[in-house]
Each structure stands twice: as C-alpha cells, then as structure tokens.
Design a protein around this motif. Structure first.
Motif, PDB file in Angstrom:
ATOM      1  N   ARG A 201       0.828  -1.219   0.000  1.00 15.96           N
ATOM      2  CA  ARG A 201       0.000   0.000   0.000  1.00 15.96           C
ATOM      3  C   ARG A 201       0.862   1.269   0.000  1.00 15.96           C
ATOM      4  NH1 ARG A 201      -5.170  -1.465   1.091  1.00 15.96           N
ATOM      5  NH2 ARG A 201      -5.475  -3.552   2.029  1.00 15.96           N
ATOM      6  N   ALA A 202       2.139   1.127  -0.329  1.00 18.70           N
ATOM      7  CA  ALA A 202       3.018   2.306  -0.306  1.00 18.70           C
ATOM      8  C   ALA A 202       4.230   2.107  -1.201  1.00 18.70           C
ATOM      9  CB  ALA A 202       3.468   2.604   1.118  1.00 18.70           C
ATOM     10  N   ILE A 203       4.570   3.180  -1.921  1.00 20.00           N
ATOM     11  CA  ILE A 203       5.815   3.185  -2.710  1.00 20.00           C
ATOM     12  C   ILE A 203       6.571   4.475  -2.428  1.00 20.00           C
ATOM     13  CG2 ILE A 203       4.930   1.744  -4.590  1.00 20.00           C
ATOM     14  CD1 ILE A 203       4.457   4.302  -6.239  1.00 20.00           C
ATOM     15  N   LYS A 204       7.875   4.456  -2.722  1.00 20.24           N
ATOM     16  CA  LYS A 204       8.666   5.677  -2.795  1.00 20.24           C
ATOM     17  C   LYS A 204       8.906   5.953  -4.269  1.00 20.24           C
ATOM     18  CE  LYS A 204      11.089   5.246   1.636  1.00 20.24           C
ATOM     19  NZ  LYS A 204      12.440   5.176   2.295  1.00 20.24           N
ATOM     20  N   LEU A 205       8.985   7.235  -4.654  1.00 17.81           N
ATOM     21  CA  LEU A 205       9.061   7.549  -6.080  1.00 17.81           C
ATOM     22  C   LEU A 205       9.930   8.789  -6.327  1.00 17.81           C
ATOM     23  CD1 LEU A 205       7.877   6.980  -8.997  1.00 17.81           C
ATOM     24  CD2 LEU A 205       6.120   8.687  -8.445  1.00 17.81           C
ATOM     25  N   GLU A 238      -5.430   1.234  -3.392  1.00 19.76           N
ATOM     26  CA  GLU A 238      -5.135   2.564  -2.865  1.00 19.76           C
ATOM     27  C   GLU A 238      -3.703   2.555  -2.354  1.00 19.76           C
ATOM     28  OE1 GLU A 238      -8.203   4.937  -1.052  1.00 19.76           O
ATOM     29  OE2 GLU A 238      -6.884   5.448   0.633  1.00 19.76           O
ATOM     30  N   VAL A 239      -2.931   3.547  -2.812  1.00 16.39           N
ATOM     31  CA  VAL A 239      -1.490   3.546  -2.555  1.00 16.39           C
ATOM     32  C   VAL A 239      -1.034   4.905  -2.051  1.00 16.39           C
ATOM     33  CG1 VAL A 239       0.788   3.263  -3.641  1.00 16.39           C
ATOM     34  CG2 VAL A 239      -1.120   1.827  -4.370  1.00 16.39           C
ATOM     35  N   ARG A 247       3.770  13.478   0.414  1.00 15.51           N
ATOM     36  CA  ARG A 247       2.979  12.267   0.120  1.00 15.51           C
ATOM     37  C   ARG A 247       1.690  12.578  -0.646  1.00 15.51           C
ATOM     38  NH1 ARG A 247       4.150   8.324   4.986  1.00 15.51           N
ATOM     39  NH2 ARG A 247       6.265   9.039   5.484  1.00 15.51           N
ATOM     40  N   LEU A 248       1.413  11.698  -1.610  1.00 18.40           N
ATOM     41  CA  LEU A 248       0.152  11.714  -2.351  1.00 18.40           C
ATOM     42  C   LEU A 248      -0.561  10.386  -2.100  1.00 18.40           C
ATOM     43  CD1 LEU A 248       1.376  13.059  -5.820  1.00 18.40           C
ATOM     44  CD2 LEU A 248      -0.223  14.226  -4.284  1.00 18.40           C
ATOM     45  N   THR A 249      -1.909  10.427  -2.186  1.00 14.90           N
ATOM     46  CA  THR A 249      -2.689   9.191  -2.149  1.00 14.90           C
ATOM     47  C   THR A 249      -3.295   8.983  -3.523  1.00 14.90           C
ATOM     48  OG1 THR A 249      -3.196   9.498   0.193  1.00 14.90           O
ATOM     49  CG2 THR A 249      -4.601   7.976  -1.045  1.00 14.90           C
ATOM     50  N   ILE A 250      -3.078   7.785  -4.067  1.00 15.11           N
ATOM     51  CA  ILE A 250      -3.585   7.451  -5.396  1.00 15.11           C
ATOM     52  C   ILE A 250      -4.529   6.267  -5.267  1.00 15.11           C
ATOM     53  CG2 ILE A 250      -2.981   6.759  -7.761  1.00 15.11           C
ATOM     54  CD1 ILE A 250      -1.790   9.485  -6.932  1.00 15.11           C
ATOM     55  N   ARG A 251      -5.686   6.358  -5.939  1.00 14.71           N
ATOM     56  CA  ARG A 251      -6.661   5.252  -5.950  1.00 14.71           C
ATOM     57  C   ARG A 251      -7.063   4.955  -7.383  1.00 14.71           C
ATOM     58  NH1 ARG A 251      -9.342   2.160  -2.933  1.00 14.71           N
ATOM     59  NH2 ARG A 251     -11.042   1.058  -3.949  1.00 14.71           N
ATOM     60  N   TRP A 252      -7.081   3.663  -7.740  1.00 12.95           N
ATOM     61  CA  TRP A 252      -7.504   3.275  -9.088  1.00 12.95           C
ATOM     62  C   TRP A 252      -8.204   1.926  -9.000  1.00 12.95           C
ATOM     63  CZ3 TRP A 252      -4.890  -0.117 -13.042  1.00 12.95           C
ATOM     64  CH2 TRP A 252      -5.528  -0.024 -14.300  1.00 12.95           C
ATOM     65  N   ASP A 253      -9.439   1.838  -9.483  1.00 10.03           N
ATOM     66  CA  ASP A 253     -10.221   0.608  -9.362  1.00 10.03           C
ATOM     67  C   ASP A 253     -10.113  -0.287 -10.586  1.00 10.03           C
ATOM     68  OD1 ASP A 253     -12.778   2.276  -7.391  1.00 10.03           O
ATOM     69  OD2 ASP A 253     -10.993   1.148  -6.781  1.00 10.03           O
TER      70      ASP A 253
END
Ligand SMILES: N[C@H](CCC[C@H](N)C(=O)O)C(=O)O
Length: 276
Positions: A201-205, A238-239, A247-253
């Motif tokens: 549920r988490a990445i570094k970028l 959700e990531v 930090r950003l929160t990204i959601r894609w279904d």
C-alpha cells in the motif's frame, strides 16, 4: 509585457500560475523559458495558464508548459494548484470544477480538510496512445539504453515510463532519466519514474520529468507509478506515494476507471514581472 503571476507548488513541484481570464496571455517558448528560469526569471518546473472555458460542459481551460517552453497535455500537481487558484482568485465559487486539458477533462475538488482530490481520468496503455514504439501492449517492456532496462509504459494524458528500483535514493535517476526521456521509442519523449516498493500500500518515487528534469514530486508520475505497480500485481487499489516533496494518495479501481489523486496545493507569493 508586464504579467501578474502567482507562485504555487504541489509537494515542491513548483509553478508560475498565470490568469489568462483577467489578462491576455500569449507567450513564446523563449518567454516561457525566461519565466521558468531560476536565475534570470521567476523560476518554476512548469507554467500553468488558466483560461476561460472553450465549451459549455467545462468551467475552465488549463494549459501547461514545461520549463523548456514546450506545451504538454497534463500536470497533476498543477491541477490541484489550479482549483486552489481559481477559487482563491474568485474566478469561481465552486469547490469542484470541470477543467479542459489537451488530454481530456479532469475534475479537481477542494476538500474540507484543505487537501485537493483530482479525478485524473483513466490511464491508457495502448502503445499508440502513449505514444511508445512497441509491437503490442504489454505489462512491461525491455528498452535498450546501452543496457537492457525493464519498464512499464502508459499515459496519464502525458507519457510515462516506470522502472522498479530497490532504493530510490541510489537509483540512477540523473544517468538513466535523460537516456529514457529522449529514447527513440518515445517519439514525444517521456517522463521517467523510479519506483521503490515499500509494501503493498506504499511506494517511494522519484521522477525525471520530460522537459524539466528531476522534480520533487510529479502528480501524473505518481498516478502512473501506482497504476504500473497495480498492473504488475505488486500494489493494492489505494497507494501512498512518498515523493521527495511529500505524500500523495492514489486510488484506481482498474481498467476503464479514473485514477484519483489526493494531495496539497500551496500558494507561496504573488508578483509582477516584465517579460522581454
Ligand atoms: N513534465 C510533464 C508535465 C508536468 C507533469 C508533472 N509536474 C505533474 O505533476 O504531473 C510532461 O512533460 O508530461
């Protein structure tokens, strides 16, 4: 030409925002580069131009220019600043607006907690839509940059390549970023993301952006990396994306659905500048 501008940022990805509704704005690439120059101009990663709607089903038009003066199709951190700008400037009283961009309509919304959520539209994976030269669509591709590198390729309206790394802090961003950005298989160049999996549920970028170099954060890059990770089966729907700027929160279904991005938008200062 004297121009009023507002300096803003989304997680340190910084912008010169111009009101093209209240003042006529037509700038050459050289003038855009001057504005973006951190020594001789104002300094920014991108210039964002707010224009009145060109069609009845949207509230505004949004044009984006990289620091190199080139116009591009999309900017996610900029979209959050866009809605903050038009609301604070009194150009709208709406908290959710429909915005026309060169790659389609996006819907930014000011949240009650001060964050901004943007419906960024759906990702596109067909090579021709990215654009990327490939025989067929695939989850990952191998690119020869003097050595073979594996990457995902997709569009968030603008082109993105995403590589997985075991450590973003030591990833060869400065070396590989330009080689991939200008690779012949990306005919419109490409933004290059280096993604480290923290957990599902988490990445570094880190992102080496087309036309601007490495930025502290890239909104469309965060969307592209999260989607690439989900497509590879590495991430949940959700990531949290941890960038150098925050930090950003990204959601894609999943395919056919929009990508949703939530994060901050900050106004730093306002000013005027005489453009030669
Ligand atoms: N460099 C990008 C545009 C800005 C994207 C980035 N700043 C974001 O927040 O999405 C491109 O050439 O497509």
């Amino acid at each position: 030409m004297r121009l009023r501008f507002t300096k803003m940022h989304g997680l340190g990805n910084d912008f010169v925002v111009l009101d093209g509704v209240g003042q006529a704005v037509e700038l050459t690439p050289a003038q855009l580069r001057y504005l973006a120059d951190r020594h001789f101009g104002v300094g920014c990663d991108q210039i964002l131009l707010v224009e009145k709607a060109g069609r009845p089903d949207v509230d505004f038009r949004y044009r984006i220019f990289n620091a190199d003066g080139g116009e591009v199709q999309q900017c996610g951190n900029g979209a959050r600043c866009f809605v903050r700008f038009v609301h604070d400037k009194g150009l709208t009283s709406k908290r959710e607006i429909r915005v026309e961009t060169a790659s389609g309509v996006i819907v930014p919304r000011l949240e009650a907690d001060g964050q901004v959520t943007v419906d960024m539209g759906p990702p596109r994976f067909e090579p021709a839509d990215i654009p990327f030269v490939a025989d067929a669509r695939a989850v990952t591709y191998v690119l020869d940059i003097g050595q073979p590198v594996e990457l995902s390729a997709l569009s968030m309206g603008n082109p993105h390549a995403v590589l997985e790394t075991c450590n973003v802090d030591t990833a060869p961003v400065a070396e590989w970023g330009p080689l991939i950005e200008h690779h012949v298989r990306f005919p419109e160049r490409v933004n290059v993301g280096f993604m480290q999996l923290v957990h599902r549920r988490a990445i570094k970028l880190r992102v080496f952006e087309r036309g601007s170099g490495e930025t502290l954060a890239c909104g469309t890059g965060a969307c592209a990396a999260a989607v690439a990770g989900m497509q590879r089966g590495l991430l949940e729907r959700e990531v949290e994306v941890q960038t150098r700027g925050g930090r950003l929160t990204i959601r894609w279904d999943g395919e056919g659905h929009s990508v949703f991005m939530t994060g901050p938008a900050v106004t730093v200062f306002q000013g005027e500048i005489d453009i030669p």
